[in-house]
Design an enzyme around this catalytic site. Sequence first.
Site, short mmCIF file in Angstrom:
data_model
loop_
_atom_site.label_atom_id
_atom_site.label_comp_id
_atom_site.label_asym_id
_atom_site.label_seq_id
_atom_site.Cartn_x
_atom_site.Cartn_y
_atom_site.Cartn_z
N LYS A 106 26.10 -17.22 -10.46
CA LYS A 106 24.86 -16.43 -10.37
C LYS A 106 23.91 -16.81 -11.51
O LYS A 106 24.22 -17.66 -12.34
CB LYS A 106 25.19 -14.93 -10.39
C1 LIG Z 1 23.81 -10.91 -1.71
C2 LIG Z 1 25.14 -10.69 -2.38
N1 LIG Z 1 25.59 -9.44 -2.54
C3 LIG Z 1 26.76 -9.18 -3.15
C4 LIG Z 1 27.55 -10.19 -3.63
C5 LIG Z 1 28.86 -9.87 -4.27
O1 LIG Z 1 28.87 -10.22 -5.62
P1 LIG Z 1 30.24 -10.26 -6.46
O2 LIG Z 1 30.89 -11.57 -6.17
O3 LIG Z 1 29.82 -10.12 -7.89
O4 LIG Z 1 31.07 -9.11 -6.00
C6 LIG Z 1 27.12 -11.51 -3.51
C7 LIG Z 1 27.96 -12.60 -4.03
O5 LIG Z 1 27.84 -13.76 -3.70
C8 LIG Z 1 25.89 -11.78 -2.87
O6 LIG Z 1 25.44 -13.04 -2.71
#
Ligand SMILES: Cc1ncc(COP(=O)(O)O)c(C=O)c1O
Length: 404
Positions: free
Chosen positions: A183
């Site tokens: 990210k």
């Molecule tokens: C749009 C979106 N929401 C939520 C998430 C979930 O993030 P995490 O991996 O930190 O749980 C991601 C992860 O790729 C995402 O791209």
Amino acid sequence: MRNSFLPYCLPFIGEEEIAEVGDSLRSGWVTTGPKVKRFEEEFAAYTGARHAVAVSSCTAALHASLAALGVGPADEVIVPTLTFCATANVVVHLGATPVIVDVDPDFQISVEAVCRAISPRTKVIIPVHYGGQACSLRDILELAARHGIPVVEDAAHAAGAEYEGRRIGTHGRAVCFSFYAIKNMTTGEGGMITTNDDDLAGRLRLLSLHGMSRDAWKRYTEAGSWYYEVLEPGYKYNMTDIQAALGIHQLRRLDGFIRRRQEIAALYDEAFSDLPEILLPPRLPGRNHTFHLYAIRLEAGRLQLNRAQLIEELHARNIGASVHFIPLHRHPYYRQRYGYRAEQFPVAEQIYRGLLSLPLYPKMTGPDANDVVSAVREIVETYRVPAGRLPEKGVSSAAVPAQF
Ligand SMILES: Cc1ncc(COP(=O)(O)O)c(C=O)c1O
């Protein structure tokens, strides 16, 4: 051709992060401790939010936020189809129904589709800031306010993004960030919830650590005590000091990371601007686009290869690529459980057909970016449909074969 593989994404971890993690390990604070508190304070200051609650992922952030807002089995939560599965999975975890809606041609949740999807059971709306560019937040917030529905922003891609001059983090009732490895900034795995709502912040702290009634990490210090009460069955979603050690330094680098992402995006925009086969990522006014993703689309009917083959051709030239995202309504679980059909999502279907993300991250060098440009241009030039054989307009509305 490059002689080493360029992944579509990589984190940038500096010496300061490594030293800070070493300090945490030496100090013995390997779980939630003073660095988490410091990271929360610094992230709150950066976004301008009154509260920042650090958690173990953005998925945890979304889940805890919905739980804190009382989402349960009788409720519906509106989500866009062009997102990662986590946005909707957490709704299912709470026994509620995810109501999946189409996006606009700019890849962002369609306000009109949200408007049509609102019902007396709608409990929360989750807009996603796709690719690191804010969605039409003002319209979503106004619509939600008219119906008295809270907005929880999925800002997984949007750390450091701005909307109408203000950083993402204070517009919706709760804003959920991801610090996953690739990210805008990373803590390995990790997430943050920002909010200006004091009561919600308290409830989020409770829910993210077993529903325990006090600052649980303090109970191991001299200031703490052994006594706590479980007020409800919360989750084990706390961030560790090892993660926060990374986060503190990544946050300091975030604006620089974003500037570098924007530079590479500008280089790509310029390099592909004369190729009618490639549609550039949409840029919306009033935003600071962080370019978490550089998602292009292939113009229908202009190339003699499909998206999957193009990704293979890139790979053969040592360039990684990915797709963000396979729309939610295409996944077997969401299709079978809720009966979604492709025809209900004409815009997402059209976007998805030729969608792919090119490498873009701060660690990339100028030569890396130029290698991506050369590979894309070479493939386009090899597989270009000759001008005399271009399809009639209308081809692009055909259904996308399942294997794409
Ligand atoms: C749009 C979106 N929401 C939520 C998430 C979930 O993030 P995490 O991996 O930190 O749980 C991601 C992860 O790729 C995402 O791209």
